[in-house]
Write an enzyme that holds these catalytic residues in place. Structure first.
Site, PDB file in Angstrom:
ATOM      1  N   GLU A 129      14.197  -4.804 -43.483  1.00  0.00           N
ATOM      2  CA  GLU A 129      15.272  -5.723 -43.882  1.00  0.00           C
ATOM      3  C   GLU A 129      15.306  -5.811 -45.404  1.00  0.00           C
ATOM      4  O   GLU A 129      14.270  -5.917 -46.054  1.00  0.00           O
ATOM      5  CB  GLU A 129      15.061  -7.109 -43.276  1.00  0.00           C
ATOM      6  N   GLN A 166      23.769 -14.149 -35.071  1.00  0.00           N
ATOM      7  CA  GLN A 166      24.967 -13.827 -34.308  1.00  0.00           C
ATOM      8  C   GLN A 166      25.672 -15.113 -33.905  1.00  0.00           C
ATOM      9  O   GLN A 166      25.030 -16.111 -33.586  1.00  0.00           O
ATOM     10  CB  GLN A 166      24.614 -13.009 -33.062  1.00  0.00           C
ATOM     11  N   CYS A 224      29.377  -3.565 -35.617  1.00  0.00           N
ATOM     12  CA  CYS A 224      30.378  -4.634 -35.615  1.00  0.00           C
ATOM     13  C   CYS A 224      31.745  -4.100 -36.031  1.00  0.00           C
ATOM     14  O   CYS A 224      32.737  -4.823 -35.960  1.00  0.00           O
ATOM     15  CB  CYS A 224      29.946  -5.767 -36.543  1.00  0.00           C
ATOM     16  N   ASP A 230      21.413  -1.748 -36.685  1.00  0.00           N
ATOM     17  CA  ASP A 230      22.511  -2.699 -36.564  1.00  0.00           C
ATOM     18  C   ASP A 230      23.020  -2.981 -37.970  1.00  0.00           C
ATOM     19  O   ASP A 230      22.778  -4.047 -38.540  1.00  0.00           O
ATOM     20  CB  ASP A 230      22.018  -3.982 -35.890  1.00  0.00           C
ATOM     21  N   ASN A 245      15.709 -10.504 -34.657  1.00  0.00           N
ATOM     22  CA  ASN A 245      16.468 -10.740 -33.436  1.00  0.00           C
ATOM     23  C   ASN A 245      16.236  -9.658 -32.383  1.00  0.00           C
ATOM     24  O   ASN A 245      16.177  -9.940 -31.185  1.00  0.00           O
ATOM     25  CB  ASN A 245      17.951 -10.819 -33.783  1.00  0.00           C
TER      26      ASN A 245
END
Length: 460
Positions: free
Chosen positions: A335, A285, A407, A381, A319
């Site tokens: 991931e 980020q 986002c 996310d 994170n």
């Protein structure tokens, strides 16, 4: 010059654009604030939408201020400088999420950034040719033309100094600087470490935005083409800069100099002595202060589920997953990017209760559902494309709480109905100022599951 038209700005919409109705059309105008009457230059309609830009403000909003940057309106970075800092987050959050909040019947919670300036610990710049043919380093504007700057108030001071050094190096004419390239710069959240990763880029063609340039030329590997760069940084007293190059897009970064770090701390939790490291080119980020607030909000929401089982999708380097683990949850992190998987495993080495799966989140969720796995908490996310197809398999995992971080608020609004149709109800909606001085916001929504055991959600 195009003729100017007097128009009234009804409200802001996503992207910080003013909504205007003129001649039976809806027009989106940049540089406006709600309630203003302005003279605007109106462009041609594209894809059914006409756009324009403010030339002169006739009736001024109380929230307007003079931009504090001489490149306002030219550089493609800060696109919301005409809004007063104390009002900016409220204005752009209502523009991006106000309709969603109203439709959900939820208050929109605002999470301010600890810093409005010098907050970026990571940025991507471009090395390209100036109008006179000499190399320069800067950002691209809306037409993808190179815009150089003296001092960018978005960048942490260390990054600003590093960029100035890179500009000096490029001006000396090394062989590597003959190629357009992207330069990703990053700083440590603690200590003096810096990193720069050079990747192939291509000059935009005439005509600007929306047009593709030629395929990027490969960059030269470590060697004489980069002569003078490590020496220049050493002369300026910066031994702690890791320099890397990708010869082609997607290639693994290779060192340009033996000194400097190959990992940087990008998040630090002193209460757990937990440091998260990122490798060259790894995603982090851009705003460490808001990133910490984001994770703290998720930990607060997850509190009633500790101890329990959490699934963190699109987990990157850990994170969110690793703070959840330290807070007392057993965590499965998913991931897709191999570099992110490696970083998460390195950051979680030696910690019990963490499983890292290298796979697409959609595939992993479907497989976990077939296996009969269940989780108390699911955090996702996703990238800007969102997570449109995840809802049915997520419901099979029977989470009591889903936390969706977005986002791209419009994609969040698109994805929520699928979860609602399966019995998940939005209970909290937040806008986080991850990008002060711009029109962008990060969104977070918390949804509680159907049936017994659903989490009781505290009011904001």
């Amino acid at each position: 010059m195009k003729p100017l038209t007097e128009v009234y700005v009804e409200k802001l919409v996503a992207g910080g654009l003013g909504l205007v109705r003129h001649g039976g059309e809806t027009v989106l105008v940049s540089g406006a604030l709600p309630g203003e009457r302005v003279l605007a230059e109106l462009g041609e309609a594209r894809r059914g939408v006409r756009r324009g830009r403010v030339s002169r403000v006739l009736t001024t909003s109380p929230w307007r201020r003079e931009p504090d940057c001489p490149l306002a309106g030219r550089c493609g970075g800060c696109d919301f400088l005409w809004a007063a800092p104390e009002a900016a987050l409220g204005l752009k959050s209502r523009a991006a999420l106000g309709d969603l909040a109203e439709g959900l019947g939820l208050p929109l919670e605002l999470v301010e950034s600890p810093r409005r300036e010098r907050y970026r610990a990571r940025a991507t710049l471009h090395l390209d040719r100036r109008a006179d043919g000499s190399p320069g380093v800067g950002f691209y504007d809306q037409q993808r033309r190179l815009v150089e700057y003296y001092d960018c108030l978005l960048l942490a001071q260390e990054l600003g100094r590093l960029v100035q050094a890179l500009r000096i190096w490029a001006g000396r004419g090394p062989a590597a600087a003959r190629n357009p390239m992207e330069i990703s710069v990053m700083k440590a959240v603690a200590g003096a470490g810096l990193m720069a990763v050079f990747s192939p880029g291509s000059s935009p063609p005439p005509g600007g935005r929306g047009r593709r340039g030629p395929a990027p030329a490969p960059l030269p590997g470590p060697g004489p083409a980069w002569a003078g760069l490590p020496e220049l940084l050493a002369e300026q007293g910066w031994p702690e800069v890791g320099l890397f190059v990708r010869a082609t897009a997607g290639a693994a970064p290779r060192r340009l100099a033996p000194s400097g770090p190959d990992r940087l701390p990008v998040a630090f939790w002193p209460e757990w002595n937990l440091t998260l490291l990122a490798a060259p080119g790894g995603f982090t980020q851009v705003n460490p202060g808001v990133n910490r607030l984001l994770v703290e909000k998720i930990l607060e929401l997850a509190g009633p589920l500790i101890p329990g089982r959490a699934l963190d999708l699109y987990s990157g380097l850990g994170n969110i997953a690793l703070p959840l683990l330290k807070a007392g949850l057993t965590v499965t992190a998913v991931e897709e990017a191999p570099a992110g998987v490696r970083a998460a495993r390195e950051n979680g080495r030696g910690l019990a209760g963490l499983t890292v799966i290298g796979d697409r989140s959609e595939s992993a969720v479907a497989r976990l559902a077939r296996q009969g796995r269940t989780f108390d908490l699911v955090v996702l996310d996703p990238p800007r494309a969102g997570a449109r197809d995840l809802a049915p398999a997520l419901a099979v995992l029977r989470p009591k709480l889903i936390v969706y971080v977005a986002c791209h608020p419009a994609v969040l609004g698109r994805d929520l109905p699928a979860l609602a149709s399966l019995g998940y109800r939005p209970r909290r909606l937040m806008a986080l100022d991850m990008f002060p001085r711009t029109s962008h916001v990060e969104a977070l929504v918390a949804l509680t599951g159907p049936g017994p055991g659903a989490v009781r959600m505290a009011s904001p």
